[in-house]
Design an enzyme around this catalytic site. Structure first.
Site, mmCIF file in Angstrom:
data_model
loop_
_atom_site.group_PDB
_atom_site.id
_atom_site.type_symbol
_atom_site.label_atom_id
_atom_site.label_comp_id
_atom_site.label_asym_id
_atom_site.label_seq_id
_atom_site.Cartn_x
_atom_site.Cartn_y
_atom_site.Cartn_z
ATOM 1 N N HIS A 152 42.009 111.355 -61.144
ATOM 2 C CA HIS A 152 40.922 112.244 -61.556
ATOM 3 C C HIS A 152 41.083 113.589 -60.837
ATOM 4 O O HIS A 152 41.206 113.644 -59.612
ATOM 5 C CB HIS A 152 39.566 111.625 -61.211
ATOM 6 C CG HIS A 152 38.417 112.314 -61.860
ATOM 7 N ND1 HIS A 152 38.009 112.021 -63.143
ATOM 8 C CD2 HIS A 152 37.592 113.292 -61.419
ATOM 9 C CE1 HIS A 152 36.975 112.784 -63.462
ATOM 10 N NE2 HIS A 152 36.702 113.565 -62.427
ATOM 11 N N HIS A 169 30.260 114.028 -54.214
ATOM 12 C CA HIS A 169 30.576 115.099 -53.291
ATOM 13 C C HIS A 169 29.288 115.829 -52.922
ATOM 14 O O HIS A 169 28.264 115.663 -53.584
ATOM 15 C CB HIS A 169 31.622 116.070 -53.866
ATOM 16 C CG HIS A 169 31.292 116.648 -55.195
ATOM 17 N ND1 HIS A 169 31.298 115.908 -56.356
ATOM 18 C CD2 HIS A 169 30.943 117.905 -55.558
ATOM 19 C CE1 HIS A 169 30.978 116.675 -57.385
ATOM 20 N NE2 HIS A 169 30.751 117.890 -56.921
ATOM 21 N N ASP A 188 26.763 125.998 -54.411
ATOM 22 C CA ASP A 188 25.751 125.359 -55.248
ATOM 23 C C ASP A 188 26.349 125.202 -56.635
ATOM 24 O O ASP A 188 27.016 126.121 -57.142
ATOM 25 C CB ASP A 188 24.487 126.212 -55.329
ATOM 26 C CG ASP A 188 23.641 126.136 -54.067
ATOM 27 O OD1 ASP A 188 24.071 125.471 -53.098
ATOM 28 O OD2 ASP A 188 22.558 126.748 -54.050
ATOM 29 N N HIS A 221 25.863 114.680 -54.909
ATOM 30 C CA HIS A 221 25.661 114.306 -56.289
ATOM 31 C C HIS A 221 26.940 113.687 -56.823
ATOM 32 O O HIS A 221 28.006 113.780 -56.227
ATOM 33 C CB HIS A 221 25.177 115.483 -57.140
ATOM 34 C CG HIS A 221 26.222 116.467 -57.526
ATOM 35 N ND1 HIS A 221 26.688 117.435 -56.684
ATOM 36 C CD2 HIS A 221 26.898 116.646 -58.696
ATOM 37 C CE1 HIS A 221 27.592 118.161 -57.291
ATOM 38 N NE2 HIS A 221 27.749 117.713 -58.517
#
Length: 365
Positions: free
Chosen positions: A243, A280, A286, A316
């Protein structure tokens, strides 16, 4: 430098994650700096409550009501921003009755819905669903939609929107520069009526008036112009065995932010490879994500026209259902626009009005 390894870890990131663990990438400088991979016994998003203002955010921008939705002289509605970038929604159903010139920001328009033309100093650029429109600072332009149902995501930046450096993968990767569309001059020399040019400078609007159409350029040359590219022309970088981080999907770079495009692609074929975004904590950026179309596999209860903001310091990653079902998918079929902001992105009044305050609970299953 060979990285250190301690405890129960795989040999390679995102591949062969130890049974019963959850991988987290803790990195610097987005995904370009030093990195540690931590293998947790529990998912990092398994929180039970929050205190304070720092939390994940979700916005239903379909409910946003910018003034240009009902007033032809109206403007887009800002909903997120900082000193580097500002994000707004435009729902304009009718042509601008004036020309606009933004002397404060460079502009990047993403066409979520609608079609029409943007008239510029350099000539007209037709637009359609999935287009990115790059309008450099202080270019004179006018949005002329052809339909009444339009939805634009507007990103304004204090710096220019540039193409990313492509390095080892070569200039034709991600998108071939040949797919970029630039305007041909189309001077409107027979339009001799009064036209207003509304100018945004130092946060205030002023207007200058002409007795002719200001789109009177008969020719242009140089390397500064308005231009566009469509999502369908983006060819994602892929690996069938591991990934890859979101940075490989970079479409534009600007001061204080990068803009990435997610388009359909095959998922990893290797049986040991992670198929969903890894957990992560956004150490230096942000992360904003606008959901344009398709099946948003890694997120529950997300539909087109919604957006999320995951601030630095808070983990998240995939929702529990996506993590559990990742082997049932062979490809992604989603379209989304991501912006990573170097400095903290604030929720503005326009965003507060359409925010889901319980979004943080969505990781609880």
């Amino acid at each position: 430098m060979y990285p250190l390894k301690k405890g129960k870890v795989p040999n390679q990131a995102h591949v062969g994650i130890p049974e019963g663990t959850f991988e987290e990438e803790h990195g610097r400088k987005g995904f370009f700096g030093k990195t540690a991979h931590l293998y947790h016994a529990h998912p990092p998003t398994g929180w039970i409550r929050f205190e304070g203002s720092l939390r994940p955010h979700k916005f239903d921008l379909n409910e946003a009501k910018p003034s240009d939705l009902t007033d032809p002289r109206g403007v887009p509605l800002p909903f997120l921003g900082n000193a580097d970038v500002r994000l707004s929604v435009s729902r304009r159903p009718a042509p601008m009755p004036y020309y606009c010139r933004n002397a404060d920001w460079d502009e990047l328009w993403f066409v979520h819905r609608g079609q029409g033309t943007v008239e510029t100093d350099f000539g007209p650029l037709p637009f359609e669903r999935g287009d990115y429109l790059v309008i450099p600072r202080a270019v004179t332009y006018r949005m002329v939609p052809e339909s009444t149902d339009n939805f634009f995501l507007l990103v304004e930046s204090k710096g220019e929107f540039e193409q990313p450096e492509k390095g080892l993968i070569g200039q034709h990767a991600l998108y071939d520069p040949g797919v970029i569309v630039v305007p041909e001059p189309a001077p409107q020399l027979d339009d001799n009526r009064e036209w207003e040019v509304r100018i945004l400078a130092d946060g205030e609007y002023s207007s200058v008036f002409y007795p002719w159409n200001p789109i009177d350029v008969v020719g242009w040359k140089g390397d500064l112009t308005a231009w566009k590219i469509n999502l369908r022309d983006i060819r994602p970088v892929m690996s069938h065995r591991a990934h890859l981080p979101p940075s490989v999907h970079t479409t534009f770079v600007t001061s204080g932010a990068v803009v990435c495009s997610f388009v359909p692609r095959p998922l990893e074929e290797d049986a040991d490879a992670l198929r969903v975004p890894f957990f992560h904590r956004n150490t230096d950026y942000d992360e904003f994500l606008f959901y344009h179309d398709g099946d948003f596999f890694s997120r529950d209860n997300i539909r087109a026209g919604m957006a999320t903001l995951h601030p630095r310091g808070i983990h998240h990653g995939p929702h529990p259902k996506a993590l559990a079902n990742q082997r049932q998918k062979t490809h992604t079929d989603e379209y989304a626009v991501m912006l990573d902001g170097l400095n903290p992105i604030r929720v503005l009044e326009g965003g507060q009005a359409v925010e889901d305050p319980d979004y943080w609970r969505s990781w609880q299953g």
